[in-house]
Design a protein around this motif. Structure first.
Motif, short mmCIF file in Angstrom:
data_model
loop_
_atom_site.label_atom_id
_atom_site.label_comp_id
_atom_site.label_asym_id
_atom_site.label_seq_id
_atom_site.Cartn_x
_atom_site.Cartn_y
_atom_site.Cartn_z
N PHE A 182 0.84 -1.21 0.00
CA PHE A 182 0.00 0.00 0.00
C PHE A 182 0.88 1.26 0.00
O PHE A 182 0.62 2.21 -0.75
CB PHE A 182 -0.96 0.01 1.20
CG PHE A 182 -1.79 1.27 1.24
CD1 PHE A 182 -2.84 1.45 0.35
CD2 PHE A 182 -1.50 2.29 2.13
CE1 PHE A 182 -3.58 2.63 0.34
CE2 PHE A 182 -2.23 3.46 2.15
CZ PHE A 182 -3.28 3.64 1.25
N GLY B 22 2.91 11.19 4.82
CA GLY B 22 3.66 11.18 3.55
C GLY B 22 3.97 9.81 2.99
O GLY B 22 4.62 9.71 1.95
N ALA B 23 3.58 8.74 3.67
CA ALA B 23 3.81 7.36 3.19
C ALA B 23 5.28 7.19 2.81
O ALA B 23 6.17 7.29 3.65
CB ALA B 23 2.87 7.01 2.04
N LEU C 247 2.44 7.09 10.34
CA LEU C 247 2.32 6.14 11.45
C LEU C 247 3.67 5.46 11.66
O LEU C 247 4.44 5.28 10.70
CB LEU C 247 1.23 5.11 11.15
CG LEU C 247 -0.17 5.72 10.96
CD1 LEU C 247 -1.16 4.67 10.45
CD2 LEU C 247 -0.68 6.32 12.28
N GLN D 214 -3.60 13.33 -0.63
CA GLN D 214 -4.58 12.26 -0.40
C GLN D 214 -4.66 11.89 1.09
O GLN D 214 -4.71 10.72 1.45
CB GLN D 214 -4.26 11.04 -1.26
CG GLN D 214 -4.52 11.33 -2.75
CD GLN D 214 -4.60 10.07 -3.57
OE1 GLN D 214 -3.59 9.44 -3.80
NE2 GLN D 214 -5.78 9.71 -4.02
N ILE D 215 -4.67 12.94 1.91
CA ILE D 215 -4.89 12.75 3.35
C ILE D 215 -6.33 13.14 3.69
O ILE D 215 -7.09 12.35 4.22
CB ILE D 215 -3.89 13.61 4.17
CG1 ILE D 215 -2.45 13.15 3.90
CG2 ILE D 215 -4.21 13.54 5.67
CD1 ILE D 215 -2.18 11.69 4.16
N HIS E 7 -8.92 13.39 1.94
CA HIS E 7 -10.00 12.59 1.34
C HIS E 7 -10.29 11.31 2.13
O HIS E 7 -11.32 10.69 1.95
CB HIS E 7 -9.71 12.28 -0.15
CG HIS E 7 -8.83 11.09 -0.40
ND1 HIS E 7 -8.93 10.33 -1.55
CD2 HIS E 7 -7.83 10.54 0.32
CE1 HIS E 7 -8.04 9.36 -1.52
NE2 HIS E 7 -7.36 9.45 -0.40
N ASP E 8 -9.36 10.94 3.04
CA ASP E 8 -9.56 9.75 3.87
C ASP E 8 -10.54 9.99 5.03
O ASP E 8 -11.00 9.02 5.65
CB ASP E 8 -8.23 9.31 4.51
CG ASP E 8 -7.25 8.69 3.50
OD1 ASP E 8 -7.68 8.32 2.40
OD2 ASP E 8 -6.05 8.60 3.84
N TRP E 9 -10.80 11.28 5.34
CA TRP E 9 -11.46 11.58 6.62
C TRP E 9 -12.70 12.44 6.45
O TRP E 9 -12.84 13.15 5.44
CB TRP E 9 -10.45 12.28 7.55
CG TRP E 9 -9.19 11.47 7.69
CD1 TRP E 9 -7.97 11.75 7.12
CD2 TRP E 9 -9.03 10.22 8.39
NE1 TRP E 9 -7.06 10.75 7.43
CE2 TRP E 9 -7.68 9.80 8.20
CE3 TRP E 9 -9.87 9.41 9.15
CZ2 TRP E 9 -7.18 8.61 8.73
CZ3 TRP E 9 -9.37 8.23 9.68
CH2 TRP E 9 -8.05 7.84 9.48
C1 LIG Z 1 -3.93 7.65 1.27
S1 LIG Z 1 -2.37 7.53 2.01
C2 LIG Z 1 -1.53 8.93 1.29
C3 LIG Z 1 -0.04 8.82 1.37
C4 LIG Z 1 0.79 9.95 0.77
N1 LIG Z 1 0.42 11.26 1.28
C5 LIG Z 1 0.71 9.91 -0.72
O1 LIG Z 1 -0.24 10.43 -1.27
O2 LIG Z 1 1.58 9.29 -1.35
C6 LIG Z 1 -2.68 8.04 3.67
C7 LIG Z 1 -1.46 8.00 4.57
O3 LIG Z 1 -1.84 8.49 5.86
C8 LIG Z 1 -1.18 7.70 6.84
N2 LIG Z 1 -1.94 7.82 8.10
C9 LIG Z 1 -3.15 7.27 8.38
N3 LIG Z 1 -3.56 7.63 9.62
C10 LIG Z 1 -2.58 8.41 10.12
C11 LIG Z 1 -2.43 9.12 11.36
N4 LIG Z 1 -3.38 9.07 12.31
N5 LIG Z 1 -1.31 9.85 11.56
C12 LIG Z 1 -0.34 9.90 10.59
N6 LIG Z 1 -0.43 9.27 9.38
C13 LIG Z 1 -1.54 8.54 9.16
C14 LIG Z 1 -1.19 6.31 6.24
O4 LIG Z 1 -0.26 5.46 6.84
C15 LIG Z 1 -0.88 6.62 4.77
O5 LIG Z 1 0.49 6.62 4.51
#
Ligand SMILES: C[S@@+](CC[C@H](N)C(=O)[O-])C[C@H]1O[C@@H](n2cnc3c(N)ncnc32)[C@H](O)[C@@H]1O
Length: 335
Positions: free
Chosen positions: A146, A178-179, A201, A242-243, A245-247
Motif C-alpha cells: 500500500f 507522507g507514506a 504512522l 490524499q490525506i 479525502h480519507d477523513w
Molecule cells: C492515502 S495515504 C496517502 C499517502 C501519501 N500522502 C501519498 O499520497 O503518497 C494516507 C497516509 O496516511 C497515513 N496515516 C493514516 N492515519 C494516520 C495518522 N493518524 N497519523 C499519521 N499518518 C496517518 C497512512 O499510513 C498513509 O500513509
C-alpha cells in the motif's frame, strides 16, 4: 465505447474485477520484471515465478486481451508499453498499486459495497475486523504494498508540484501522512536548500527510513512516527496528498488545525487531491469517492468544500492549481 452495444458495454463493466485480479496477479508474480531482458517462453516464466505453465499461459493470454503483454509465436510473451507499468522501480510503475488494490485491504470492503450504501458507512471494519490503516499495520507485506502504491500515485504528480510551487525560500516542508515520502523527496531534490520532515504512522516511517537512506536524502529529511490527529511537526509548508479525502469533515478540520498550529504566519498548506468539479461533470474523482465510501470515513470534495474546511481550521483559502495528472493542488495560507 459508443459503437459497442449497451449489453456488451455492461459486460465489460461487470467483469472489470477480472481485470483487477489479473493485474494484481501479474504484478505480484513479477511477470513484467521477468520479461525485462526480453521475450520468454511461458514455460521459462513459469519456472522463474513458481507457477503452473498452463495456468500461467491462460492468465498471460487473458492479460493480452486488455492490451497487457504481447504474445508472440510459440507461447512466447514480451513486455509492451502497458505491461512495462507493472515492472518494479521504473518511472511510471503501477506495480504496487496493482498489488494493493487486488489484495484483501481494498478487495474485501468492496465486496460489501451494498452494505456501505445502506448504512452510509465504510465496510472496512466489518470486512477486515479492523480499520484500514490498522489492517496495514498488522499485515506488513500488504502494508508495504500500500505504501508502494501511494508512491506510484504520488510519482504521477510530484514533478508538477515542484514546478507549480517555488519552495526555494521555504526552510522546512512537512509531508503529513507522507507514506513513502515521495512528495517531500521530490521537493528536496528540486530545492537543495530546503529541509523536509516525513510524518506517518510509526510502522510506515520505520520502513521508509531505508528508502530515504538509499536515495541519499536521509540527512535532509527527518522522520517522525506519530498521529496527525494529535500533533503535526513544525514547518513552513505542510504537504497533504490524499490525506483529507480519507477523513470526514470534523476529522479534516482537526488535522488542518494541527497543521495551522505548527505553521508560522504566512506559512502554507498544500493539499493535493482529486477534485470533484463544481458542475458535477463525471470524472475519475467520482470513482475515487466511491472508494472512500467503502474504505474510510472520507470523501472526495469540490474546491469550495475544501475552502470551507480551511476556513473552519482558521486558514485562508488560496489558489487552486490543476495539474496534468488526475490531481489538483489546493493552497491555504495561515494569515
Ligand atoms: C492515502 S495515504 C496517502 C499517502 C501519501 N500522502 C501519498 O499520497 O503518497 C494516507 C497516509 O496516511 C497515513 N496515516 C493514516 N492515519 C494516520 C495518522 N493518524 N497519523 C499519521 N499518518 C496517518 C497512512 O499510513 C498513509 O500513509
Amino acid at each position: 465505447m459508443d459503437h459497442v452495444p449497451p449489453p456488451q458495454q455492461m459486460f465489460q463493466h461487470i467483469t472489470a474485477y477480472w481485470v483487477t485480479q489479473l493485474m494484481g496477479t501479474a504484478a505480484s508474480l513479477g511477470l513484467a520484471d521477468c520479461l525485462e531482458a526480453g521475450p520468454l517462453k511461458v514455460a521459462e516464466i513459469a519456472t522463474k515465478v513458481g507457477a503452473n505453465a498452463d495456468a500461467l499461459y491462460r492468465v498471460m493470454r487473458a492479460c493480452t486481451a486488455v492490451g497487457v503483454f504481447t504474445e508472440q509465436t510459440d507461447k512466447t510473451f514480451a513486455n509492451n508499453a502497458l505491461s512495462q507499468t507493472l515492472r518494479s522501480n521504473v518511472p511510471g510503475s503501477m506495480r504496487n498499486f496493482a498489488i494493493a488494490l487486488s489484495a484483501p485491504g481494498h478487495w474485501r470492503p468492496w465486496e460489501q459495497l451494498t452494505e456501505a450504501v445502506k448504512s452510509g458507512k465504510s465496510t472496512a471494519h466489518a470486512a477486515l475486523g479492523q480499520e484500514l490503516f490498522e489492517w496495514y499495520g498488522t499485515h506488513p507485506e500488504e502494508g508495504a504494498a500500500f505504501t508502494g502504491a501511494m508512491h506510484n500515485l504520488a510519482a504521477l504528480v510530484a514533478a508538477e508540484v515542484t514546478q507549480a510551487i517555488d519552495f526555494s525560500s521555504v526552510g522546512r516542508v512537512v509531508d503529513v501522512g507522507g507514506a513513502n515520502a515521495t512528495l517531500v523527496s521530490a521537493v528536496l531534490r528540486a530545492f537543495p536548500n530546503t529541509r523536509g520532515v516525513l510524518l506517518d504512522l510509526a510502522h510506515v516511517v520505520e520502513a521508509v527510513k531505508k528508502t530515504l537512506a538509499a536515495s541519499g536524502l536521509a540527512e535532509r529529511c527527518e522522520t517522525v512516527g506519530g498521529d496527525f490527529f494529535k500533533a503535526v511537526p513544525k514547518g513552513d509548508v505542510m504537504l497533504l496528498k490524499q490525506i483529507l479525502h480519507d477523513w470526514n469533515d470534523e476529522q479534516c478540520v482537526a488535522i488542518l488545525r494541527h497543521c495551522a498550529e505548527s505553521l508560522p504566519r504566512g506559512g502554507r498548506v498544500l493539499v493535493v487531491e482529486m477534485i470533484i468539479s463544481e458542475d458535477g461533470k463525471p470524472s475519475p474523482a467520482h470513482l475515487m469517492d466511491a472508494n472512500m465510501l467503502v474504505l474510510l470515513p472520507g470523501k472526495e470534495r469540490t474546491a469550495t468544500e475544501y475552502g470551507k474546511l480551511f476556513s473552519a481550521a482558521g486558514l485562508t483559502p488560496g489558489r487552486l492549481l490543476p495539474t496534468h495528472s488526475p490531481f489538483s493542488i489546493i493552497e491555504a495560507i495561515k494569515a
